[in-house]
Design a protein around this motif. Structure first.
Motif, PDB file in Angstrom:
ATOM      1  N   MET A  28       0.819  -1.201   0.000  1.00 16.25           N
ATOM      2  CA  MET A  28       0.000   0.000   0.000  1.00 16.25           C
ATOM      3  C   MET A  28       0.858   1.258   0.000  1.00 16.25           C
ATOM      4  SD  MET A  28      -3.122  -0.795  -0.043  1.00 16.25           S
ATOM      5  CE  MET A  28      -4.013  -2.294  -0.009  1.00 16.25           C
ATOM      6  N   SER A  29       2.083   1.146   0.390  1.00 16.56           N
ATOM      7  CA  SER A  29       2.971   2.292   0.471  1.00 16.56           C
ATOM      8  C   SER A  29       3.472   2.663  -0.915  1.00 16.56           C
ATOM      9  CB  SER A  29       4.148   1.955   1.382  1.00 16.56           C
ATOM     10  OG  SER A  29       5.063   3.011   1.379  1.00 16.56           O
ATOM     11  N   VAL A  30       3.436   3.939  -1.234  1.00 18.20           N
ATOM     12  CA  VAL A  30       3.907   4.398  -2.537  1.00 18.20           C
ATOM     13  C   VAL A  30       5.107   5.322  -2.343  1.00 18.20           C
ATOM     14  CG1 VAL A  30       3.267   5.617  -4.645  1.00 18.20           C
ATOM     15  CG2 VAL A  30       1.580   4.208  -3.479  1.00 18.20           C
ATOM     16  N   MET A  31       4.897   6.447  -1.681  1.00 20.45           N
ATOM     17  CA  MET A  31       5.986   7.399  -1.453  1.00 20.45           C
ATOM     18  C   MET A  31       7.059   6.799  -0.544  1.00 20.45           C
ATOM     19  SD  MET A  31       5.595  10.243  -3.114  1.00 20.45           S
ATOM     20  CE  MET A  31       6.593  11.412  -2.246  1.00 20.45           C
ATOM     21  N   CYS A  32       6.641   6.105   0.494  1.00 17.73           N
ATOM     22  CA  CYS A  32       7.621   5.518   1.414  1.00 17.73           C
ATOM     23  C   CYS A  32       8.456   4.451   0.720  1.00 17.73           C
ATOM     24  CB  CYS A  32       6.931   4.936   2.646  1.00 17.73           C
ATOM     25  SG  CYS A  32       6.213   6.197   3.709  1.00 17.73           S
ATOM     26  N   SER A  33       7.845   3.702  -0.183  1.00 11.81           N
ATOM     27  CA  SER A  33       8.609   2.692  -0.929  1.00 11.81           C
ATOM     28  C   SER A  33       9.667   3.355  -1.798  1.00 11.81           C
ATOM     29  CB  SER A  33       7.678   1.863  -1.807  1.00 11.81           C
ATOM     30  OG  SER A  33       6.799   1.112  -1.011  1.00 11.81           O
ATOM     31  N   LEU A  34       9.296   4.461  -2.430  1.00 19.57           N
ATOM     32  CA  LEU A  34      10.264   5.186  -3.253  1.00 19.57           C
ATOM     33  C   LEU A  34      11.408   5.716  -2.396  1.00 19.57           C
ATOM     34  CD1 LEU A  34      10.970   6.423  -6.064  1.00 19.57           C
ATOM     35  CD2 LEU A  34       9.802   8.478  -5.246  1.00 19.57           C
ATOM     36  N   MET A  35      11.069   6.297  -1.251  1.00 14.71           N
ATOM     37  CA  MET A  35      12.116   6.845  -0.373  1.00 14.71           C
ATOM     38  C   MET A  35      12.986   5.727   0.203  1.00 14.71           C
ATOM     39  SD  MET A  35      11.789   9.974  -0.721  1.00 14.71           S
ATOM     40  CE  MET A  35      10.584  10.939  -1.555  1.00 14.71           C
ATOM     41  N   HIS A  36      12.403   4.554   0.410  1.00  9.10           N
ATOM     42  CA  HIS A  36      13.177   3.408   0.877  1.00  9.10           C
ATOM     43  C   HIS A  36      14.161   2.958  -0.206  1.00  9.10           C
ATOM     44  CE1 HIS A  36      13.744  -1.022   1.416  1.00  9.10           C
ATOM     45  NE2 HIS A  36      14.135  -0.584   2.595  1.00  9.10           N
ATOM     46  N   GLU A  37      13.711   2.966  -1.444  1.00 14.09           N
ATOM     47  CA  GLU A  37      14.588   2.571  -2.545  1.00 14.09           C
ATOM     48  C   GLU A  37      15.786   3.512  -2.666  1.00 14.09           C
ATOM     49  OE1 GLU A  37      12.210   2.411  -6.069  1.00 14.09           O
ATOM     50  OE2 GLU A  37      10.725   1.158  -5.078  1.00 14.09           O
ATOM     51  N   TYR A  38      15.576   4.768  -2.369  1.00 11.41           N
ATOM     52  CA  TYR A  38      16.664   5.738  -2.448  1.00 11.41           C
ATOM     53  C   TYR A  38      17.428   5.858  -1.136  1.00 11.41           C
ATOM     54  CZ  TYR A  38      15.599   7.341  -7.115  1.00 11.41           C
ATOM     55  OH  TYR A  38      15.433   7.407  -8.475  1.00 11.41           O
ATOM     56  N   GLY A  39      17.075   5.078  -0.125  1.00 16.51           N
ATOM     57  CA  GLY A  39      17.843   5.026   1.107  1.00 16.51           C
ATOM     58  C   GLY A  39      17.450   6.035   2.169  1.00 16.51           C
ATOM     59  N   TYR A  40      16.303   6.665   2.031  1.00 18.58           N
ATOM     60  CA  TYR A  40      15.878   7.638   3.031  1.00 18.58           C
ATOM     61  C   TYR A  40      15.132   6.995   4.203  1.00 18.58           C
ATOM     62  CZ  TYR A  40      17.075  11.493  -0.072  1.00 18.58           C
ATOM     63  OH  TYR A  40      17.756  12.382  -0.857  1.00 18.58           O
ATOM     64  N   ILE A  41      14.619   5.779   4.016  1.00 22.40           N
ATOM     65  CA  ILE A  41      13.839   5.112   5.056  1.00 22.40           C
ATOM     66  C   ILE A  41      14.430   3.726   5.292  1.00 22.40           C
ATOM     67  CG2 ILE A  41      11.561   4.182   5.632  1.00 22.40           C
ATOM     68  CD1 ILE A  41      10.333   6.481   4.122  1.00 22.40           C
ATOM     69  N   ASP A  42      14.552   3.333   6.572  1.00 17.99           N
ATOM     70  CA  ASP A  42      15.152   2.056   6.955  1.00 17.99           C
ATOM     71  C   ASP A  42      14.231   0.879   6.625  1.00 17.99           C
ATOM     72  OD1 ASP A  42      17.333   3.419   7.967  1.00 17.99           O
ATOM     73  OD2 ASP A  42      16.451   3.567   9.979  1.00 17.99           O
ATOM     74  N   ASP A  43      14.831  -0.326   6.610  1.00 20.25           N
ATOM     75  CA  ASP A  43      14.095  -1.546   6.267  1.00 20.25           C
ATOM     76  C   ASP A  43      12.978  -1.846   7.260  1.00 20.25           C
ATOM     77  OD1 ASP A  43      15.733  -1.930   4.083  1.00 20.25           O
ATOM     78  OD2 ASP A  43      17.094  -3.293   5.128  1.00 20.25           O
ATOM     79  N   ASP A  44      13.259  -1.741   8.560  1.00 16.87           N
ATOM     80  CA  ASP A  44      12.228  -2.071   9.546  1.00 16.87           C
ATOM     81  C   ASP A  44      11.069  -1.087   9.487  1.00 16.87           C
ATOM     82  OD1 ASP A  44      13.879  -0.081  10.446  1.00 16.87           O
ATOM     83  OD2 ASP A  44      13.939  -0.761  12.528  1.00 16.87           O
ATOM     84  N   VAL A  45      11.353   0.167   9.163  1.00 22.96           N
ATOM     85  CA  VAL A  45      10.288   1.171   9.069  1.00 22.96           C
ATOM     86  C   VAL A  45       9.412   0.898   7.853  1.00 22.96           C
ATOM     87  CG1 VAL A  45       9.821   3.638   8.799  1.00 22.96           C
ATOM     88  CG2 VAL A  45      11.654   2.886  10.302  1.00 22.96           C
ATOM     89  N   ILE A  46       9.992   0.481   6.742  1.00 24.85           N
ATOM     90  CA  ILE A  46       9.181   0.217   5.545  1.00 24.85           C
ATOM     91  C   ILE A  46       8.297  -1.016   5.746  1.00 24.85           C
ATOM     92  CG2 ILE A  46      10.782  -1.206   4.212  1.00 24.85           C
ATOM     93  CD1 ILE A  46       8.658   1.607   2.787  1.00 24.85           C
ATOM     94  N   GLU A  47       8.780  -1.994   6.501  1.00 21.92           N
ATOM     95  CA  GLU A  47       7.944  -3.160   6.803  1.00 21.92           C
ATOM     96  C   GLU A  47       6.724  -2.760   7.622  1.00 21.92           C
ATOM     97  OE1 GLU A  47      10.258  -6.235   8.618  1.00 21.92           O
ATOM     98  OE2 GLU A  47      11.722  -6.241   6.993  1.00 21.92           O
ATOM     99  N   MET A  72       4.649   7.121  12.103  1.00 23.49           N
ATOM    100  CA  MET A  72       3.854   5.903  12.090  1.00 23.49           C
ATOM    101  C   MET A  72       4.614   4.766  12.782  1.00 23.49           C
ATOM    102  SD  MET A  72       3.908   2.887  10.123  1.00 23.49           S
ATOM    103  CE  MET A  72       5.139   3.557   9.055  1.00 23.49           C
ATOM    104  N   ALA A  73       5.918   4.661  12.517  1.00 24.16           N
ATOM    105  CA  ALA A  73       6.716   3.614  13.152  1.00 24.16           C
ATOM    106  C   ALA A  73       6.830   3.853  14.656  1.00 24.16           C
ATOM    107  CB  ALA A  73       8.108   3.571  12.529  1.00 24.16           C
ATOM    108  N   GLU A  74       6.865   5.109  15.051  1.00 18.93           N
ATOM    109  CA  GLU A  74       6.912   5.398  16.490  1.00 18.93           C
ATOM    110  C   GLU A  74       5.607   5.005  17.167  1.00 18.93           C
ATOM    111  OE1 GLU A  74       7.461   9.321  19.238  1.00 18.93           O
ATOM    112  OE2 GLU A  74       8.793   9.085  17.521  1.00 18.93           O
ATOM    113  N   GLN A  75       4.484   5.178  16.483  1.00 19.30           N
ATOM    114  CA  GLN A  75       3.198   4.751  17.043  1.00 19.30           C
ATOM    115  C   GLN A  75       3.138   3.241  17.196  1.00 19.30           C
ATOM    116  OE1 GLN A  75      -0.054   6.405  14.777  1.00 19.30           O
ATOM    117  NE2 GLN A  75       0.460   8.500  15.374  1.00 19.30           N
ATOM    118  N   PHE A  76       3.855   2.514  16.351  1.00 20.56           N
ATOM    119  CA  PHE A  76       3.938   1.064  16.469  1.00 20.56           C
ATOM    120  C   PHE A  76       5.016   0.641  17.464  1.00 20.56           C
ATOM    121  CE2 PHE A  76       1.347   0.955  12.732  1.00 20.56           C
ATOM    122  CZ  PHE A  76       0.718  -0.262  12.758  1.00 20.56           C
ATOM    123  N   GLY A  77       5.803   1.571  17.962  1.00 22.42           N
ATOM    124  CA  GLY A  77       6.843   1.255  18.930  1.00 22.42           C
ATOM    125  C   GLY A  77       8.153   0.807  18.323  1.00 22.42           C
ATOM    126  N   ILE A  78       8.358   1.035  17.041  1.00 22.57           N
ATOM    127  CA  ILE A  78       9.576   0.593  16.364  1.00 22.57           C
ATOM    128  C   ILE A  78      10.703   1.611  16.528  1.00 22.57           C
ATOM    129  CG2 ILE A  78      10.571  -0.042  14.122  1.00 22.57           C
ATOM    130  CD1 ILE A  78       8.596  -2.066  15.218  1.00 22.57           C
TER     131      ILE A  78
END
Length: 193
Positions: A74-93, A145-151
Motif C-alpha cells: 500500500m505504500s507508494v511514497m515511502c517505498s520510493l524513499m526506501h529505494e533511495y535510502g531515506y527510510i530504513d528496512d524495519d520502518v518500511i515493513e 507511524m513507526a513510532e506509534q507502532f513502537g519501532i
C-alpha cells in the motif's frame, strides 16, 4: 688601516648572503623546492590520459533508477524513499503493515493517497533531483507511524512535530479525496493497479 669602498661593499654583501642563507624565509623556500611539484601531485601519482567524450556520449542522459518494489504494498511514497535510502528496512515493513491495516479500516484514505501519490512517484522516478524535496516530509510521516507502532524512538522534536502534522492533516485530506473518487465510481470496491 682604512678599507676601500669596494672592499666594504664586498664584505657587506658577504654578510648579507650569510644572513640570507640562515633566514627563516630562505629555509622555507628550500623546503618548498624539495617538495614534489603540484603537477606531479603530493603522492607522486603518475599522470593518466583523460578520456575524450563526444556529444553522442551525452545525447541520452537519464537519472539512474532504483529497482521497482516487488511487494506491491500500500505504500507508494515511502517505498520510493526506501529505494533511495531515506527510510530504513524495519520502518518500511511497518509502513506496509500500516497501509494494509488502514485499507481494511478506512479504504477511502488509501484510495485518496494513491490518487495523488502514484502520479507524484512516477514523476519522481524520472526526475530524481526533486526527491530530496519530498524526502523529509515522507520520512517524518513514516517515522511517526513507526513510532506509534513502537519501532522507532528518540527522534528530534521538530521531526516528531512534523510527523504528527503530516499524519493528522494527511489522513483527512486523503480520506476526502478517496471519498470523492469512490462516490464517482459508485462503491467502495477498490483495486490496486
Amino acid at each position: 688601516m682604512a678599507m676601500s669602498a669596494d672592499e666594504q661593499l664586498r664584505q657587506l654583501q658577504a654578510q648579507a648572503a650569510s644572513r640570507q642563507q640562515t633566514s627563516p624565509l630562505n629555509q622555507y623556500q628550500k623546503q618548498l623546492e624539495s617538495r614534489p611539484s603540484m603537477s606531479q601531485g603530493m603522492l607522486n601519482i603518475p599522470k593518466r590520459e583523460m578520456p575524450v567524450y563526444s556529444e553522442k556520449d551525452f545525447s541520452y542522459f537519464k537519472t539512474a533508477q532504483p529497482q521497482q518494489p516487488e511487494s506491491g504494498g500500500m505504500s507508494v511514497m515511502c517505498s520510493l524513499m526506501h529505494e533511495y535510502g531515506y527510510i530504513d528496512d524495519d520502518v518500511i515493513e511497518v509502513d506496509n503493515l500500516f497501509g494494509k491495516l488502514l485499507y481494511e479500516t478506512n479504504p477511502e484514505i488509501i484510495v485518496g493517497y494513491h490518487a495523488w501519490a502514484k502520479p507524484l512517484t512516477n514523476f519522481l522516478r524520472y526526475h530524481a533531483i526533486y526527491i530530496p524535496l519530498f524526502a523529509y516530509t515522507t520520512q517524518a510521516w513514516a517515522y511517526e507511524m513507526a513510532e506509534q507502532f513502537g519501532i522507532v524512538k528518540n527522534r528530534s522534536t521538530f521531526s516528531r512535530l512534523l510527523g504528527k502534522i503530516v499524519m493528522n492533516a494527511g489522513k483527512p485530506v486523503c480520506g476526502f479525496i478517496g471519498s470523492l473518487i469512490l462516490s464517482m465510481q459508485g462503491g467502495y470496491e477498490y483495486r490496486r493497479t
